[in-house]
Design a protein around this motif. Structure first.
Motif, PDB file in Angstrom:
ATOM      1  N   LEU A 183       1.042  -1.321  -0.104  1.00 15.21           N
ATOM      2  CA  LEU A 183      -0.101   0.132  -0.094  1.00 15.21           C
ATOM      3  C   LEU A 183       1.064   1.407   0.469  1.00 15.21           C
ATOM      4  O   LEU A 183       1.023   2.039  -0.558  1.00 15.21           O
ATOM      5  CB  LEU A 183      -0.808  -0.287   1.331  1.00 15.21           C
ATOM      6  CG  LEU A 183      -2.282  -0.727   0.653  1.00 15.21           C
ATOM      7  CD1 LEU A 183      -2.687  -1.047   2.420  1.00 15.21           C
ATOM      8  CD2 LEU A 183      -3.007  -0.685   0.279  1.00 15.21           C
ATOM      9  N   GLN A 184       2.347   0.663   0.104  1.00 20.67           N
ATOM     10  CA  GLN A 184       3.649   2.318   0.876  1.00 20.67           C
ATOM     11  C   GLN A 184       3.506   3.264  -0.230  1.00 20.67           C
ATOM     12  O   GLN A 184       3.586   3.682  -1.049  1.00 20.67           O
ATOM     13  CB  GLN A 184       3.943   2.375   2.422  1.00 20.67           C
ATOM     14  CG  GLN A 184       4.965   3.064   2.064  1.00 20.67           C
ATOM     15  CD  GLN A 184       3.825   4.890   2.227  1.00 20.67           C
ATOM     16  OE1 GLN A 184       3.374   4.324   3.667  1.00 20.67           O
ATOM     17  NE2 GLN A 184       3.886   5.802   2.137  1.00 20.67           N
ATOM     18  N   ARG A 185       3.987   1.468  -1.210  1.00 15.83           N
ATOM     19  CA  ARG A 185       4.621   1.634  -1.897  1.00 15.83           C
ATOM     20  C   ARG A 185       3.778   1.726  -4.065  1.00 15.83           C
ATOM     21  O   ARG A 185       3.822   2.653  -4.220  1.00 15.83           O
ATOM     22  CB  ARG A 185       5.624   0.096  -2.753  1.00 15.83           C
ATOM     23  CG  ARG A 185       6.531  -0.487  -2.382  1.00 15.83           C
ATOM     24  CD  ARG A 185       6.958  -1.216  -2.897  1.00 15.83           C
ATOM     25  NE  ARG A 185       8.327  -1.203  -2.280  1.00 15.83           N
ATOM     26  CZ  ARG A 185       8.430  -2.551  -1.525  1.00 15.83           C
ATOM     27  NH1 ARG A 185       8.217  -3.507  -1.554  1.00 15.83           N
ATOM     28  NH2 ARG A 185       9.565  -2.739  -1.032  1.00 15.83           N
ATOM     29  N   ASN A 240       2.964   5.937  -3.055  1.00 11.42           N
ATOM     30  CA  ASN A 240       4.780   6.767  -3.247  1.00 11.42           C
ATOM     31  C   ASN A 240       4.749   6.408  -4.755  1.00 11.42           C
ATOM     32  O   ASN A 240       4.659   8.032  -5.200  1.00 11.42           O
ATOM     33  CB  ASN A 240       5.854   5.832  -2.812  1.00 11.42           C
ATOM     34  CG  ASN A 240       5.823   5.685  -1.843  1.00 11.42           C
ATOM     35  OD1 ASN A 240       5.719   6.285  -0.719  1.00 11.42           O
ATOM     36  ND2 ASN A 240       6.871   4.903  -1.040  1.00 11.42           N
ATOM     37  N   LEU A 241       4.244   5.665  -5.196  1.00 16.58           N
ATOM     38  CA  LEU A 241       3.737   5.870  -6.963  1.00 16.58           C
ATOM     39  C   LEU A 241       2.877   6.615  -7.434  1.00 16.58           C
ATOM     40  O   LEU A 241       3.018   7.721  -7.927  1.00 16.58           O
ATOM     41  CB  LEU A 241       3.484   4.286  -7.873  1.00 16.58           C
ATOM     42  CG  LEU A 241       3.792   4.353  -9.077  1.00 16.58           C
ATOM     43  CD1 LEU A 241       4.822   4.589  -9.789  1.00 16.58           C
ATOM     44  CD2 LEU A 241       3.132   2.683  -9.418  1.00 16.58           C
ATOM     45  N   ALA A 289      -5.870   4.847   2.234  1.00 16.94           N
ATOM     46  CA  ALA A 289      -5.867   4.086   2.626  1.00 16.94           C
ATOM     47  C   ALA A 289      -4.298   2.597   3.287  1.00 16.94           C
ATOM     48  O   ALA A 289      -3.957   2.014   3.929  1.00 16.94           O
ATOM     49  CB  ALA A 289      -5.542   2.796   0.823  1.00 16.94           C
ATOM     50  N   VAL A 290      -3.382   3.113   3.093  1.00 17.30           N
ATOM     51  CA  VAL A 290      -2.208   3.407   3.910  1.00 17.30           C
ATOM     52  C   VAL A 290      -2.072   3.829   5.276  1.00 17.30           C
ATOM     53  O   VAL A 290      -2.470   2.818   6.525  1.00 17.30           O
ATOM     54  CB  VAL A 290      -0.720   4.407   3.644  1.00 17.30           C
ATOM     55  CG1 VAL A 290       0.398   3.901   4.683  1.00 17.30           C
ATOM     56  CG2 VAL A 290      -0.883   3.471   2.065  1.00 17.30           C
ATOM     57  N   LYS A 331      10.666   2.105   0.941  1.00 19.34           N
ATOM     58  CA  LYS A 331      11.627   2.289   0.376  1.00 19.34           C
ATOM     59  C   LYS A 331      12.570   1.866   0.103  1.00 19.34           C
ATOM     60  O   LYS A 331      14.112   1.590  -1.143  1.00 19.34           O
ATOM     61  CB  LYS A 331      12.121   3.805   0.403  1.00 19.34           C
ATOM     62  CG  LYS A 331      11.113   5.144   1.014  1.00 19.34           C
ATOM     63  CD  LYS A 331      12.095   6.003   1.731  1.00 19.34           C
ATOM     64  CE  LYS A 331      10.869   6.695   1.561  1.00 19.34           C
ATOM     65  NZ  LYS A 331      11.519   8.710   2.629  1.00 19.34           N
ATOM     66  N   THR A 332      13.489   0.786   0.900  1.00 19.56           N
ATOM     67  CA  THR A 332      14.591   0.321   1.337  1.00 19.56           C
ATOM     68  C   THR A 332      14.560  -1.575   0.944  1.00 19.56           C
ATOM     69  O   THR A 332      15.284  -2.165  -0.248  1.00 19.56           O
ATOM     70  CB  THR A 332      14.816  -0.030   2.119  1.00 19.56           C
ATOM     71  OG1 THR A 332      14.431  -0.993   3.326  1.00 19.56           O
ATOM     72  CG2 THR A 332      15.510   1.726   2.153  1.00 19.56           C
TER      73      THR A 332
END
Length: 77
Positions: A12-14, A17-18, A42-43, A70-71
């Motif tokens: 969800l975070q990715r 970010n996108l 949502a995140v 991120k990592t």
């Protein structure tokens, strides 16, 4: 202490970010940012629910999710 995060939170975070990157390349209207705002909501909802269920600090879970998104390498599809 490392927090073990569900893959769903990282995914969800990715996506958020996108969505932010995509919105930044479009027009600066509220409509252009709506997908990002929806993704962020949502995140936040998922992070809050997970933190409550796991008895963890929402802030600490949020930081861990952002760092992991991120990592860590994205899961293979």
């Amino acid at each position: 202490m490392a927090i073990e995060l569900p893959d769903e939170l990282i995914r969800l975070q990715r996506e958020a970010n996108l969505a932010r990157l995509e919105a930044a390349t479009r027009e600066s209207s509220a409509e252009g940012w709506k997908p990002w705002l929806d993704a962020v909501n949502a995140v936040q909802t998922a992070v809050t629910a997970y933190a409550k269920e796991a008895g963890l600090s929402r802030h600490e879970v949020e930081k861990a999710v952002q760092t992991a998104a991120k990592t860590e390498a994205p899961p293979e599809r």
